[in-house]
Scaffold this motif. Structure first.
Motif, PDB file in Angstrom:
ATOM      1  N   VAL A 146      43.147 -52.344  12.862  1.00 40.58           N
ATOM      2  CA  VAL A 146      42.773 -51.224  12.333  1.00 40.58           C
ATOM      3  C   VAL A 146      41.312 -51.153  12.011  1.00 40.58           C
ATOM      4  N   ARG A 147      40.443 -50.346  12.579  1.00 38.92           N
ATOM      5  CA  ARG A 147      39.093 -50.586  12.045  1.00 38.92           C
ATOM      6  C   ARG A 147      38.537 -49.339  11.559  1.00 38.92           C
ATOM      7  N   LYS A 148      37.893 -49.273  10.229  1.00 33.73           N
ATOM      8  CA  LYS A 148      37.575 -48.060   9.582  1.00 33.73           C
ATOM      9  C   LYS A 148      36.165 -47.838  10.374  1.00 33.73           C
ATOM     10  N   VAL A 149      35.968 -46.504  10.688  1.00 31.16           N
ATOM     11  CA  VAL A 149      34.582 -46.245  11.404  1.00 31.16           C
ATOM     12  C   VAL A 149      34.074 -45.041  10.666  1.00 31.16           C
ATOM     13  N   SER A 150      32.899 -44.679  10.901  1.00 27.13           N
ATOM     14  CA  SER A 150      32.234 -43.448  10.341  1.00 27.13           C
ATOM     15  C   SER A 150      32.437 -42.415  11.050  1.00 27.13           C
ATOM     16  N   GLY A 151      32.741 -42.579  12.102  1.00 28.12           N
ATOM     17  CA  GLY A 151      33.064 -41.206  13.190  1.00 28.12           C
ATOM     18  C   GLY A 151      33.145 -41.836  14.493  1.00 28.12           C
ATOM     19  N   TYR A 152      33.213 -40.953  15.422  1.00 31.73           N
ATOM     20  CA  TYR A 152      33.619 -41.466  16.798  1.00 31.73           C
ATOM     21  C   TYR A 152      32.145 -41.989  17.551  1.00 31.73           C
ATOM     22  N   GLU A 153      30.915 -41.489  16.918  1.00 31.71           N
ATOM     23  CA  GLU A 153      29.643 -41.907  17.018  1.00 31.71           C
ATOM     24  C   GLU A 153      29.222 -43.449  16.684  1.00 31.71           C
ATOM     25  N   ASP A 154      30.356 -43.873  15.965  1.00 35.86           N
ATOM     26  CA  ASP A 154      30.026 -45.385  15.422  1.00 35.86           C
ATOM     27  C   ASP A 154      29.988 -46.460  16.418  1.00 35.86           C
ATOM     28  N   PRO A 155      28.896 -47.226  16.377  1.00 34.20           N
ATOM     29  CA  PRO A 155      28.760 -48.009  17.567  1.00 34.20           C
ATOM     30  C   PRO A 155      29.800 -49.020  17.665  1.00 34.20           C
ATOM     31  N   ILE A 156      30.692 -49.238  16.701  1.00 34.58           N
ATOM     32  CA  ILE A 156      31.928 -50.293  16.681  1.00 34.58           C
ATOM     33  C   ILE A 156      32.650 -49.416  17.763  1.00 34.58           C
ATOM     34  N   VAL A 157      33.151 -48.312  17.657  1.00 33.68           N
ATOM     35  CA  VAL A 157      33.911 -47.514  18.669  1.00 33.68           C
ATOM     36  C   VAL A 157      33.439 -47.927  20.098  1.00 33.68           C
ATOM     37  N   LYS A 158      32.353 -47.762  20.327  1.00 29.78           N
ATOM     38  CA  LYS A 158      31.717 -48.248  21.574  1.00 29.78           C
ATOM     39  C   LYS A 158      32.027 -49.604  21.975  1.00 29.78           C
ATOM     40  N   GLU A 159      31.944 -50.622  21.017  1.00 29.93           N
ATOM     41  CA  GLU A 159      32.096 -51.910  21.353  1.00 29.93           C
ATOM     42  C   GLU A 159      33.458 -52.085  21.769  1.00 29.93           C
ATOM     43  N   ILE A 160      34.447 -51.431  21.256  1.00 31.86           N
ATOM     44  CA  ILE A 160      35.736 -51.573  21.306  1.00 31.86           C
ATOM     45  C   ILE A 160      36.083 -50.897  22.603  1.00 31.86           C
ATOM     46  N   ALA A 161      35.797 -49.858  22.954  1.00 33.85           N
ATOM     47  CA  ALA A 161      36.187 -49.153  24.064  1.00 33.85           C
ATOM     48  C   ALA A 161      35.534 -49.541  25.381  1.00 33.85           C
ATOM     49  N   GLY A 162      34.519 -50.230  25.219  1.00 35.19           N
ATOM     50  CA  GLY A 162      33.747 -50.172  26.320  1.00 35.19           C
ATOM     51  C   GLY A 162      33.081 -48.840  26.875  1.00 35.19           C
ATOM     52  N   ASP A 163      31.908 -49.070  27.400  1.00 37.94           N
ATOM     53  CA  ASP A 163      31.146 -47.982  27.991  1.00 37.94           C
ATOM     54  C   ASP A 163      31.861 -46.855  28.872  1.00 37.94           C
ATOM     55  N   PHE A 164      32.832 -47.407  29.727  1.00 39.63           N
ATOM     56  CA  PHE A 164      33.367 -46.410  30.489  1.00 39.63           C
ATOM     57  C   PHE A 164      34.375 -45.340  29.561  1.00 39.63           C
ATOM     58  N   PHE A 165      35.240 -46.152  28.662  1.00 39.14           N
ATOM     59  CA  PHE A 165      36.185 -45.420  28.059  1.00 39.14           C
ATOM     60  C   PHE A 165      35.566 -44.501  26.812  1.00 39.14           C
ATOM     61  N   TYR A 166      34.523 -45.255  26.425  1.00 39.26           N
ATOM     62  CA  TYR A 166      33.690 -44.785  25.215  1.00 39.26           C
ATOM     63  C   TYR A 166      33.123 -43.113  25.573  1.00 39.26           C
ATOM     64  N   ASP A 167      32.580 -43.261  26.991  1.00 39.57           N
ATOM     65  CA  ASP A 167      32.109 -41.780  27.210  1.00 39.57           C
ATOM     66  C   ASP A 167      33.263 -40.880  27.407  1.00 39.57           C
ATOM     67  N   GLN A 168      34.390 -41.300  28.125  1.00 39.86           N
ATOM     68  CA  GLN A 168      35.386 -40.428  27.985  1.00 39.86           C
ATOM     69  C   GLN A 168      35.973 -39.893  26.690  1.00 39.86           C
ATOM     70  N   LEU A 169      35.923 -40.787  25.635  1.00 45.72           N
ATOM     71  CA  LEU A 169      36.280 -40.455  24.513  1.00 45.72           C
ATOM     72  C   LEU A 169      35.520 -39.523  23.915  1.00 45.72           C
ATOM     73  N   VAL A 170      34.280 -39.680  23.816  1.00 44.78           N
ATOM     74  CA  VAL A 170      33.315 -39.031  23.252  1.00 44.78           C
ATOM     75  C   VAL A 170      33.388 -37.576  23.860  1.00 44.78           C
ATOM     76  N   GLN A 171      33.547 -37.470  25.096  1.00 43.33           N
ATOM     77  CA  GLN A 171      33.557 -36.221  25.767  1.00 43.33           C
ATOM     78  C   GLN A 171      34.695 -35.412  25.216  1.00 43.33           C
ATOM     79  N   ASP A 172      36.159 -36.237  25.342  1.00 48.10           N
ATOM     80  CA  ASP A 172      37.043 -35.526  24.781  1.00 48.10           C
ATOM     81  C   ASP A 172      37.220 -35.035  23.379  1.00 48.10           C
ATOM     82  N   LEU A 173      36.770 -36.022  22.649  1.00 51.20           N
ATOM     83  CA  LEU A 173      36.517 -35.572  21.189  1.00 51.20           C
ATOM     84  C   LEU A 173      35.849 -34.273  20.962  1.00 51.20           C
ATOM     85  N   GLU A 174      34.758 -34.387  21.577  1.00 51.58           N
ATOM     86  CA  GLU A 174      33.777 -33.346  21.241  1.00 51.58           C
ATOM     87  C   GLU A 174      34.272 -31.998  21.708  1.00 51.58           C
TER      88      GLU A 174
END
Ligand code: G4P
Length: 527
Positions: A206-234
């Motif tokens: 479990v990693r605490k983050v400041s929000g889905y814009e947090d760079p940690i999220v990107k690092e974990i998800a990888g570029d491809f999934f990160y873009d998808q995730l941000v799109q979905d969450l927005e």
């Protein structure tokens, strides 16, 4: 009640959560139940519950038919403690051949967890059980399971909840990737990422983050999934429903959790969020108005009667939901319908099939009472005098059989068996007008088999069941009921209270009968 007792009562009620898991067979209910029990320390080994479900019924003393079919016909109750909560899970059989019993068990729950297979979406059985929960207006939580497999798009699943079930949803978390590429979930409420470490090493980070814009999220998800995730969450933030506790409480909005029960992924956060949001034991309607669980006087009602849980003893167990007051072993209560006082001396609590004698219990708890044949479904037991809890709902049968006894000399035992088994409430009995033939109506096919089996095993009677084509039963209320009007694709019969009931072969037949009899009322259940 002294201040101390009052406070204790309040604490006990506040910590209780009584719920049922509803799902279609194979969605993973046994697996999820087992993981929840593991968290609660109620069982130590994975496979305990599962083992019971599978064909090995060595320790089980349930009915023979369960062994033969390797399924659970009956619903049981499981209790465990977790972080200051006392959790009661009511098990509702998810099998195809479920029964009216399953429905009634839901009346004893204060909330429901709806389990959905992410590949299959909302299935038939889930739909039926959901509707019963809906009727009661209880909160419904959704766990979308098997995220480790290729499943439907999460948005499509939410859309399906709305389209098929008519309930709006609020995703508490959102998947990052799916199937083999399933990375974990982003927890919207706690703003943290939970990482799913894949098949071999299942540990969860479990990693605490400041929000889905947090760079940690990107690092974990990888570029491809990160873009998808941000799109979905927005999209969810902008177009999704807001979290509204009142709507959750009234069952209009379902909090949705994604996870994988078998991998124990998302189960713990689900449990913790659920315990926060789920209601404490709620007041119940009665002939004396709503009964407050915090009342100092004990009351409860029987929602299920299970015969022959232990064939060696030929016993029947009546399941009682405590609605108010404290229960103590050996206490005297009024059996309201029978109009007499009885002593509750050997109450039992359940963990699957292990039965313990219970010394005390509180509202929200379920206890099993030894029943020498004095209880009926819906009976109220109380120390409040002559109150009676509102009647349990009955459900319209959908399958029908004509039943006859093979050996006419056994007619007396046959009648006794039919009377007793129909009293348990899983089977309804009808009689044809004129010929007085007996017709049984049920909501699940298995009930016929159970009936046939028990008539033989318990009453020594062989019965002949002939399936009939009817699909609907409607209680008819009219000034004058004319059997002649119900000859085509339908038949007029009487229920055990001599109320007229029409059986229909199809929805079409039912509709046209309604049109032709505009002054009559057609009710789904007995008036
Ligand atoms: P039920 O009580 O709702 O009928 O479902 P049950 O838990 O028995 O689960 C049905 C099947 O789904 C089981 O597989 C179970 O292992 C599997 N399952 C449960 N949760 C998950 C999950 O999160 N991911 C995946 N991929 N599978 C899951 P089975 O092959 O029928 O039984 P078994 O051989 O595993 O015992």
């Amino acid at each position: 009640m002294s201040m101390d007792t009052k406070q204790k009562m309040n604490e006990e009620v506040q910590k209780r959560r009584t719920f049922a898991i509803i799902s279609h067979p194979d969605a993973g209910k046994t697996t999820l139940t087992e993981k929840l029990l593991l968290f609660g320390g109620a069982i130590r080994l994975a496979g305990t519950v599962k083992g019971r479900k599978a064909s090995k019924h060595a320790t089980s003393d349930w009915m023979e038919i369960e062994k033969q079919r390797g399924i659970s016909v009956t619903s049981s109750v499981m209790q465990f403690d977790y972080e200051g909560h006392r959790v009661n899970i009511l098990d509702t059989p998810g099998h195809q051949d479920f029964s009216e019993d399953t429905y009634r068990t839901l009346t004893a729950a204060d909330s429901a967890v709806m389990l959905i297979d992410s590949a299959k979406g909302v299935e038939a059985q889930t739909k039926k059980l959901f509707q019963v929960c809906r009727m009661r207006g209880i909160p419904i939580f959704t766990f979308i399971n098997k995220l480790d497999r290729e499943g439907q798009n999460p948005f499509d699943l939410l859309e399906e909840l709305e389209q098929v079930l008519g309930i709006r949803s609020y995703p508490m978390n959102w998947p990052i990737g799916s199937g083999k590429q399933f990375r974990g979930v982003y927890d919207r409420k706690m703003t943290q990422v939970e990482l799913f470490q894949g098949d071999d090493h299942k540990e969860i980070q479990v990693r605490k983050v400041s929000g889905y814009e947090d760079p940690i999220v990107k690092e974990i998800a990888g570029d491809f999934f990160y873009d998808q995730l941000v799109q979905d969450l927005e999209l969810l933030d902008v177009a999704g429903d807001e979290f509204d506790f009142d709507k959750v409480a009234s069952g209009e909005l379902t909090p949705v959790f994604f996870g994988s029960a078998i991998n124990n992924f998302g189960v713990q956060t689900f449990l913790e969020n659920f315990l926060k949001l789920a209601p404490t034991p709620s007041p119940r309607g009665s002939s004396a108005g709503e009964i407050d669980p915090l009342s100092d006087k004990f009351s409860g009602y029987i929602f299920k009667i299970q015969a022959n849980m232990n064939p060696a003893h030929r016993d029947r167990i009546a399941f009682l939901r405590i609605c108010s007051g404290k229960f103590e072993r050996g206490m005297s209560v009024k059996h309201v319908r029978a109009g007499k006082d009885i002593k509750l001396s050997q109450p039992q609590q359940f963990l699957a099939q292990d039965r313990d004698i219970v010394e005390e219990a509180y509202p929200g708890d379920i206890i099993g009472l030894f029943d020498p044949g004095i209880f009926r479904l819906g009976d109220t037991l109380s120390q409040m005098g002559n109150i009676e809890f509102n009647e349990l709902p009955t459900f319209s049968p959908e399958l029908f059989c004509k039943v006859t006894v093979k050996n006419a000399l056994k007619h007396k035992q046959f009648q006794k068996g039919v009377d007793q088994l129909t009293e348990e409430g899983t089977i309804q009995v009808f009689r044809t007008i004129g010929f007085d033939d007996m017709i049984l109506g049920v909501v699940g096919q298995l009930q016929f088999e159970v009936f046939e089996y028990r008539m033989k095993a318990e009453y020594g009677v062989d019965v002949i069941l002939q399936r009939m084509n009817y699909q609907f039963a409607r209680w008819i209320i009219d000034e004058q009921v004319d059997p002649g009007k119900f000859r085509i694709n339908s038949q007029l019969v009487k229920d055990k209270n001599d109320h007229y009931v029409v059986l229909f072969e199809s929805e079409y037949a039912m509709r046209s009968a309604m049109e032709k009899n505009p002054t009559a009322q057609f009710l789904e259940n007995a008036p």
